[in-house]
Scaffold this active site. Structure first.
Site, PDB file in Angstrom:
ATOM      1  N   HIS A  96      47.927 -15.034  23.558  1.00 46.98           N
ATOM      2  CA  HIS A  96      46.753 -14.593  22.801  1.00 46.98           C
ATOM      3  C   HIS A  96      45.660 -15.656  22.717  1.00 46.98           C
ATOM      4  CE1 HIS A  96      45.739 -11.201  19.731  1.00 46.98           C
ATOM      5  NE2 HIS A  96      44.783 -11.398  20.612  1.00 46.98           N
ATOM      6  N   ASP A 123      47.784  -7.125  15.799  1.00 46.25           N
ATOM      7  CA  ASP A 123      48.645  -8.295  15.931  1.00 46.25           C
ATOM      8  C   ASP A 123      49.517  -8.409  14.689  1.00 46.25           C
ATOM      9  OD1 ASP A 123      49.671 -10.888  16.458  1.00 46.25           O
ATOM     10  OD2 ASP A 123      47.768 -11.602  17.241  1.00 46.25           O
ATOM     11  N   HIS A 125      50.142 -11.369  13.662  1.00 44.76           N
ATOM     12  CA  HIS A 125      49.619 -12.628  13.129  1.00 44.76           C
ATOM     13  C   HIS A 125      48.091 -12.620  13.170  1.00 44.76           C
ATOM     14  CE1 HIS A 125      53.434 -13.275  15.335  1.00 44.76           C
ATOM     15  NE2 HIS A 125      53.760 -14.052  14.321  1.00 44.76           N
ATOM     16  N   ASP A 127      46.271 -15.339  13.634  1.00 41.48           N
ATOM     17  CA  ASP A 127      45.832 -16.399  14.552  1.00 41.48           C
ATOM     18  C   ASP A 127      44.578 -17.082  14.017  1.00 41.48           C
ATOM     19  OD1 ASP A 127      47.964 -15.653  16.089  1.00 41.48           O
ATOM     20  OD2 ASP A 127      46.798 -14.597  17.606  1.00 41.48           O
ATOM     21  N   HIS A 140      47.950 -20.517  20.718  1.00 47.38           N
ATOM     22  CA  HIS A 140      47.694 -19.078  20.624  1.00 47.38           C
ATOM     23  C   HIS A 140      47.539 -18.672  19.160  1.00 47.38           C
ATOM     24  CE1 HIS A 140      52.264 -17.780  20.387  1.00 47.38           C
ATOM     25  NE2 HIS A 140      51.987 -18.793  19.602  1.00 47.38           N
ATOM     26  N   ASP A 226      47.821  -7.507  20.846  1.00 45.81           N
ATOM     27  CA  ASP A 226      48.978  -8.378  21.036  1.00 45.81           C
ATOM     28  C   ASP A 226      50.222  -7.501  20.984  1.00 45.81           C
ATOM     29  OD1 ASP A 226      51.221 -10.131  20.415  1.00 45.81           O
ATOM     30  OD2 ASP A 226      49.770 -11.672  19.859  1.00 45.81           O
ATOM     31  N   ASP A 228      53.067  -8.062  19.991  1.00 45.31           N
ATOM     32  CA  ASP A 228      53.873  -8.150  18.766  1.00 45.31           C
ATOM     33  C   ASP A 228      53.275  -7.354  17.606  1.00 45.31           C
ATOM     34  OD1 ASP A 228      51.978  -9.797  17.432  1.00 45.31           O
ATOM     35  OD2 ASP A 228      53.034 -11.626  17.936  1.00 45.31           O
ATOM     36  N   GLU A 271      50.271 -11.295  25.396  1.00 40.95           N
ATOM     37  CA  GLU A 271      51.565 -11.713  24.854  1.00 40.95           C
ATOM     38  C   GLU A 271      52.749 -10.928  25.403  1.00 40.95           C
ATOM     39  OE1 GLU A 271      52.408 -14.331  23.120  1.00 40.95           O
ATOM     40  OE2 GLU A 271      50.491 -15.092  22.373  1.00 40.95           O
TER      41      GLU A 271
END
Length: 306
Positions: A96, A123, A125, A127, A140, A226, A228, A271
């Site tokens: 990412h 996502d 997260h 980030d 990332h 992403d 995830d 990712e």
């Protein structure tokens, strides 16, 4: 629609090397064929490669691969700016950290066009670490903070021509936030919808409210996806899995709503680590989700309306 698929084989943002082959896995899973089957013109946008590494080091000893990520970010930003002049660029990574470049290149293009850039961040997260706050050192985890112009990147990452306005970002599906990120997000103006809020209010209600804002501003919308974001049980090929992610139907609903809005102008798919996949099922799912964003339906909308 003219779709440009741009491969970005960066893995230096994470502690694993498999993400560098994520673009190849998406190609093998039939991404180009899926988009072409929907009537889109699909162009090979080539492979982004970084330039020479700058001679830089940071006081935070945890920071890893800083010179490499700085070079990647500059190259990706240039590629994103060029690709967004015409057509619909699809950036396939790569981890990412790709977004540090795509967001800044696209933001520059949006400013030149006189339209605001909005970002949908899908996502687990946010980030939103800076080089000073990251504890893992994996970069990332910094692209959104960098693209928004948070302090601490000067002299390390490429200078920002046009930072992304945090008030035009919606992070959806969040379920893992470090304390330093939480403090920065609280002061930023980024809209955060975590999975608890999605459970309580529903994915469609939250996303449609954001899309209404984009539409009212005549904005350009970049979607940064992403893997995830998804529940790890259905998408195992990620290096940072977090339980409780979007289900198969929730994820397809997001993509269907995005297509129906007609607002999306660019896309990251990042990712995907094929080393962690099971019989290629994560890559196949990501291709299916991309197809939903580009218009694939079980039934035509006209039949549903009837």
């Amino acid at each position: 629609m003219q779709c440009k698929i741009i491969k970005v084989p960066v893995h230096e943002g994470t502690g694993r090397e498999g993400c560098a082959r994520g673009a190849e896995a998406l190609e093998a899973a039939g991404l180009a064929q899926a988009l072409a089957s929907l009537g889109h013109q699909v162009l090979d946008g080539g492979v982004v490669r970084p330039g020479p590494l700058p001679a830089i080091a940071h006081a935070n000893p945890a920071v890893r691969k800083l010179a490499e990520l700085s070079a990647w970010t500059a190259a990706i930003a240039a590629a994103a700016h060029a690709a967004s002049e015409t057509g619909f660029p699809v950036f396939i990574g790569g981890d990412h950290s790709v977004a540090a470049g795509t967001l800044t290149g696209l933001s520059r293009r949006a400013a030149e066009s006189g339209r605001p850039l909005f970002v949908l961040w899908l996502d687990a997260h946010p980030d939103f670490h800076t080089l000073d706050t990251t504890e893992s050192g994996n970069l990332h985890g910094v692209p959104l903070a960098y693209a928004c112009g948070l302090p601490g990147f000067e002299g390390y990452f490429p200078p920002l021509a046009t930072p992304v306005d945090p008030a035009r970002i919606c992070a959806l599906g969040i379920r893992s936030v470090d304390p330093a990120e939480a403090r920065a997000l609280g002061a930023s103006g980024v809209t955060i919808h975590d999975m608890s809020e999605i459970d309580r209010r529903g994915m469609a209600v939250l996303l449609e409210a954001f899309l209404d804002r984009v539409r009212a501003a005549d904005g350009l919308l970049h979607v940064s996806f992403d893997v995830d974001f998804l529940e790890p049980a259905i998408a195992p090929a990620v290096g940072t899995p977090v339980p409780g992610g979007a289900t198969y139907r929730e994820a397809h609903l997001v993509m269907e709503l995005l297509f129906e809005s007609g607002l999306v102008t660019s896309l990251d798919l990042v990712e995907l680590n094929p080393d962690l996949d099971v019989d290629g099922r994560t890559a196949s799912l990501v291709v299916d989700l991309a197809a939903s964003l580009f218009g694939r339906r079980i039934l035509p909308l006209s039949l549903k309306a009837g």
